[in-house]
Scaffold this motif. Structure first.
Motif, PDB file in Angstrom:
ATOM      1  N   ARG A 147      20.929  14.262 -31.285  1.00 20.50           N
ATOM      2  CA  ARG A 147      21.562  14.543 -32.573  1.00 20.50           C
ATOM      3  C   ARG A 147      22.061  13.268 -33.228  1.00 20.50           C
ATOM      4  NH1 ARG A 147      24.858  20.171 -31.518  1.00 20.50           N
ATOM      5  NH2 ARG A 147      22.987  21.381 -31.023  1.00 20.50           N
ATOM      6  N   THR A 202      12.380  10.415 -34.408  1.00 20.52           N
ATOM      7  CA  THR A 202      13.422  11.297 -34.928  1.00 20.52           C
ATOM      8  C   THR A 202      13.995  10.742 -36.229  1.00 20.52           C
ATOM      9  OG1 THR A 202      13.984  11.817 -32.650  1.00 20.52           O
ATOM     10  CG2 THR A 202      15.555  12.487 -34.333  1.00 20.52           C
ATOM     11  N   GLY A 257      20.531  27.296 -43.602  1.00 25.50           N
ATOM     12  CA  GLY A 257      19.895  27.548 -42.315  1.00 25.50           C
ATOM     13  C   GLY A 257      19.110  26.418 -41.685  1.00 25.50           C
ATOM     14  N   PHE A 258      18.684  25.441 -42.508  1.00 28.33           N
ATOM     15  CA  PHE A 258      17.790  24.416 -41.958  1.00 28.33           C
ATOM     16  C   PHE A 258      18.451  23.625 -40.828  1.00 28.33           C
ATOM     17  CE2 PHE A 258      15.556  20.295 -41.976  1.00 28.33           C
ATOM     18  CZ  PHE A 258      14.269  20.745 -41.784  1.00 28.33           C
ATOM     19  N   LYS A 303      19.965  24.673 -38.310  1.00 33.67           N
ATOM     20  CA  LYS A 303      19.618  25.275 -37.017  1.00 33.67           C
ATOM     21  C   LYS A 303      18.294  24.734 -36.505  1.00 33.67           C
ATOM     22  CE  LYS A 303      21.794  29.805 -36.959  1.00 33.67           C
ATOM     23  NZ  LYS A 303      21.530  31.239 -37.097  1.00 33.67           N
ATOM     24  N   GLU A 304      17.333  24.618 -37.421  1.00 34.48           N
ATOM     25  CA  GLU A 304      16.013  24.107 -37.054  1.00 34.48           C
ATOM     26  C   GLU A 304      16.137  22.689 -36.471  1.00 34.48           C
ATOM     27  OE1 GLU A 304      12.862  24.507 -36.739  1.00 34.48           O
ATOM     28  OE2 GLU A 304      11.797  22.726 -37.444  1.00 34.48           O
ATOM     29  N   VAL A 315      26.755  25.588 -35.185  1.00 32.64           N
ATOM     30  CA  VAL A 315      26.261  26.552 -36.162  1.00 32.64           C
ATOM     31  C   VAL A 315      26.416  27.933 -35.572  1.00 32.64           C
ATOM     32  CG1 VAL A 315      24.630  25.166 -37.468  1.00 32.64           C
ATOM     33  CG2 VAL A 315      23.929  26.150 -35.299  1.00 32.64           C
ATOM     34  N   LEU A 374      19.015  21.362 -35.126  1.00 30.29           N
ATOM     35  CA  LEU A 374      19.869  21.325 -33.937  1.00 30.29           C
ATOM     36  C   LEU A 374      19.183  21.911 -32.701  1.00 30.29           C
ATOM     37  CD1 LEU A 374      23.406  22.198 -35.350  1.00 30.29           C
ATOM     38  CD2 LEU A 374      22.362  19.975 -34.969  1.00 30.29           C
ATOM     39  N   ILE A 375      18.185  22.784 -32.923  1.00 32.49           N
ATOM     40  CA  ILE A 375      17.506  23.394 -31.777  1.00 32.49           C
ATOM     41  C   ILE A 375      16.388  22.490 -31.250  1.00 32.49           C
ATOM     42  CG2 ILE A 375      15.704  24.674 -33.029  1.00 32.49           C
ATOM     43  CD1 ILE A 375      17.907  26.089 -30.219  1.00 32.49           C
ATOM     44  N   ALA A 376      16.019  21.473 -32.021  1.00 33.03           N
ATOM     45  CA  ALA A 376      14.935  20.580 -31.597  1.00 33.03           C
ATOM     46  C   ALA A 376      15.380  19.717 -30.413  1.00 33.03           C
ATOM     47  CB  ALA A 376      14.513  19.694 -32.763  1.00 33.03           C
ATOM     48  N   PRO A 377      14.444  19.407 -29.522  1.00 40.29           N
ATOM     49  CA  PRO A 377      14.810  18.638 -28.321  1.00 40.29           C
ATOM     50  C   PRO A 377      14.944  17.147 -28.615  1.00 40.29           C
ATOM     51  CG  PRO A 377      12.473  19.155 -28.259  1.00 40.29           C
ATOM     52  CD  PRO A 377      13.020  19.754 -29.526  1.00 40.29           C
ATOM     53  N   VAL A 378      15.801  16.806 -29.560  1.00 39.03           N
ATOM     54  CA  VAL A 378      16.001  15.399 -29.922  1.00 39.03           C
ATOM     55  C   VAL A 378      17.493  15.089 -29.931  1.00 39.03           C
ATOM     56  CG1 VAL A 378      13.902  15.145 -31.291  1.00 39.03           C
ATOM     57  CG2 VAL A 378      15.966  15.997 -32.372  1.00 39.03           C
TER      58      VAL A 378
END
Lengths: 259, 332
Positions: A105, A12, A93-94, A96-97, A258, A99-103
């Motif tokens: 923060r 990550t 917008g990036f 969101k990409e 977001v 924050l939605i990842a399964p990693v």
């Protein structure tokens, strides 16, 4: 299990670092701009100061005095920019990409910090080299290496601060506020441009509570061999600041929203 | 597993507004499921809850068996999502965008390489893969986002208004990709749309959503059949004949629903095209002369109208505003 988790955390951080590097590499005009400002300061401000001011001992103002301050300024600017760029990620917008990842923060924030601090160090280093080319003498190569370490640690601190601020701001209008009310006072109250030994008392309080002061003082110690604040105190302050801010930045980013 | 997605009386309130109200739906694995409704109906809010971006106020939901609140990380691993607004970094190339995505989802180098090729060729972007995203057209960006959403082999793919703001030709293209990946990759797809043609053309089942509530849920055919069938419209030479003719059709049992408006007769029947000859035969037997006949197949808009008393189209104006916003957002 622990190994897999660590591996994932490293992935990550590395991914976020890689993105910052790709973006940095593509924004050459930004790199040139960010180096040009301190260099102009060094040359023109240096020439102006040395022709008008003199030190207490009567000798003319030494231009090399400005070099550590300007390196500190460049590191501050690009670290803050690195942290605050989360505002742009949100705007376009990036975010969101990510924050939605399964990693985690926290590791995303850490990766962003490491990426931002890398760009800050590259810029600081370029100024250090250019200053050397125009005739500023550093005391030793070991001093220069130690100075790079100082850039890294204080850069991490400011990027953490930038991330914390950016995670709370949801518009790019807020960015100008940050730059005017945080970055500029930090630079002007740091002793980057003037000695901090004979300041009025009210300003002393501000200067000594500014983490950048300690970063600049440490740089001055390692590059020029002189500083007002003891080096052990400077180093202690920037390390504590770095840990505190990256912790704060990571925590704040974890809770960012977001829409 | 029984359901790819299951929601149990899920509700989301924003202060005084209830965006999603007591929604209970279930989506089967492999299904192409549509959420159809006007802007502001709560489609995006529902998807945001299912994709763990926001938490439900009340109720529960599972995605691929994982609870969206308690097992959010597992849900995130199982889904791909294409948001309504673009979420691309335009200073990266298409290939880099996919590569970084693959890294975030823990794919190793070899898998990433292969997968990037696969998804790029699926959306026909292979030849533009190394160009910066900021040189892409709107349609290409959307295709890249679909490719990215697929990178990590998600079980469920969410598409939020996948063709909003795209020209008709690009829209048809995107439809093809969506169909292909649903069939070829077997991925369960949930899409939101306010284009009834889109829902009709693509979806196995459609939930019609209005004011945060599901007003109807079935296959597109069943939804339309619920209206009773096709409508045959007759225009008479002499309007005064119309009540006489209506009586004939009702008595004859040709159609259950016959109505008249503005000198025209509306007859609702199943299999309209097969009924026309018979209807014309009855008319000529009765000596009524007919000027024109038209047949109208019911659309999902009629279904929406039937359930809510409004047309979806009434709200379509806001779409222009949204597109305006997207264009502004791209100008950095």
């Amino acid at each position: 299990m622990v190994k897999a988790t660590l591996n994932r955390a490293f992935q990550t951080v590395y991914t976020m670092w890689l993105r910052e590097m790709l973006r940095f590499w593509r924004s050459k005009s930004r790199i040139i701009g960010s180096i040009a400002t301190p260099i102009f300061f060094l040359i023109f401000l240096g020439a102006g100061f040395s022709s008008s001011f003199q030190t207490e001992s009567g000798s003319p103002f030494d231009v090399s005095y400005l070099a550590p301050g300007l390196i500190g300024m460049a590191v501050l600017f690009s670290s803050m920019m690195g942290g605050v760029s989360i505002i742009w990620d949100r705007e376009f917008g990036f975010l969101k990409e990510i924050l939605i990842a399964p990693v985690s923060r926290f590791y995303v924030a850490l990766g962003k910090a490491v990426g931002g601090v890398t760009t800050a160090m590259i810029q600081g280093l370029l100024i250090l080299i250019i200053a050397w080319l125009i005739g500023i003498k550093y005391i030793s190569i070991i001093g220069v290496i130690a100075a790079i370490g100082v850039m890294f640690v204080s850069g991490i601190g400011f990027i953490g601060l930038g991330i914390a601020v950016a995670s709370k701001i949801d518009s790019h209008e807020g960015f100008q506020m940050v730059m005017s009310f945080l970055t500029m006072p930090l630079v002007l109250l740091s002793g980057a441009f003037f000695p901090i030994s004979k300041l009025p008392a009210w300003m002393n309080v501000l200067v000594y509570s500014n983490p950048l002061t300690y970063g600049v003082e440490a740089l001055r110690y390692f590059l020029l061999g002189k500083s007002v604040i003891p080096i052990s105190l400077s180093i202690a302050v920037i390390i504590v600041f770095a840990f505190a801010m990256i912790g704060l930045g990571g925590k704040t980013f974890e809770n960012t929203k977001v829409t | 597993m029984l359901h790819a997605i299951e929601t149990m009386e899920i509700t989301k309130k924003f202060e005084s507004i209830t965006a999603v109200n007591n929604v209970s739906i279930s989506v089967k694995p492999g299904e192409l499921f549509g959420l159809l409704g006007p802007n502001g109906a709560g489609k995006t809010t529902l998807i945001s809850m299912l994709s763990t971006m926001i938490e439900p106020t009340e109720g529960r939901a599972t995605v691929w068996g994982f609870d969206v609140e308690r097992e959010a990380p597992r849900v995130r691993e199982s889904i791909g999502i294409v948001f309504q607004d673009t979420t691309l970094d335009d200073r990266l190339t298409g290939r880099e965008s996919l590569d970084l995505h693959g890294r975030l989802y823990g794919l190793d180098t070899k898998t990433r390489k292969m997968r990037i090729q696969d998804v790029l060729s699926l959306v026909e972007l292979s030849d533009r893969a190394d160009a910066l995203v900021k040189t892409y057209s709107g349609g290409m960006m959307r295709r890249l986002e679909i490719a990215r959403g697929l990178m990590h082999h998600p079980r469920v793919l969410f598409l939020d208004e996948p063709t909003l703001g795209l020209d008709p030709q690009t829209r048809l293209h995107i439809w093809e990709y969506i169909k292909t990946l649903n069939k070829a990759e077997g991925v369960t797809i949930v899409l939101t749309t306010h284009y009834m043609e889109e829902a009709d053309h693509l979806c196995d089942r459609i939930a019609i959503i209005d004011h945060g509530e599901i007003v109807a849920l079935d296959t597109p055919e069943a939804l339309k059949d619920m209206l009773g069938g096709d409508v045959i419209i007759l225009e008479l030479e002499k309007p005064e004949d119309k009540s006489r003719l209506c009586e004939i059709y009702k008595k004859n049992g040709t159609a259950k629903i016959v109505s008249e408006k503005n000198g025209e007769i509306f007859i609702t029947v199943k299999n309209g095209e097969h009924q026309i000859p018979h209807i014309l035969y009855l008319a000529s037997n009765a000596g009524v002369s007919i000027l024109a006949v038209s047949l109208r197949k019911p659309t999902l808009d009629d279904v929406f109208l039937h359930h809510t008393g409004r047309a979806i189209r009434d709200r379509a104006a806001t779409e222009v505003e949204q597109v305006g916003y997207k264009i502004r957002a791209r100008r950095k």
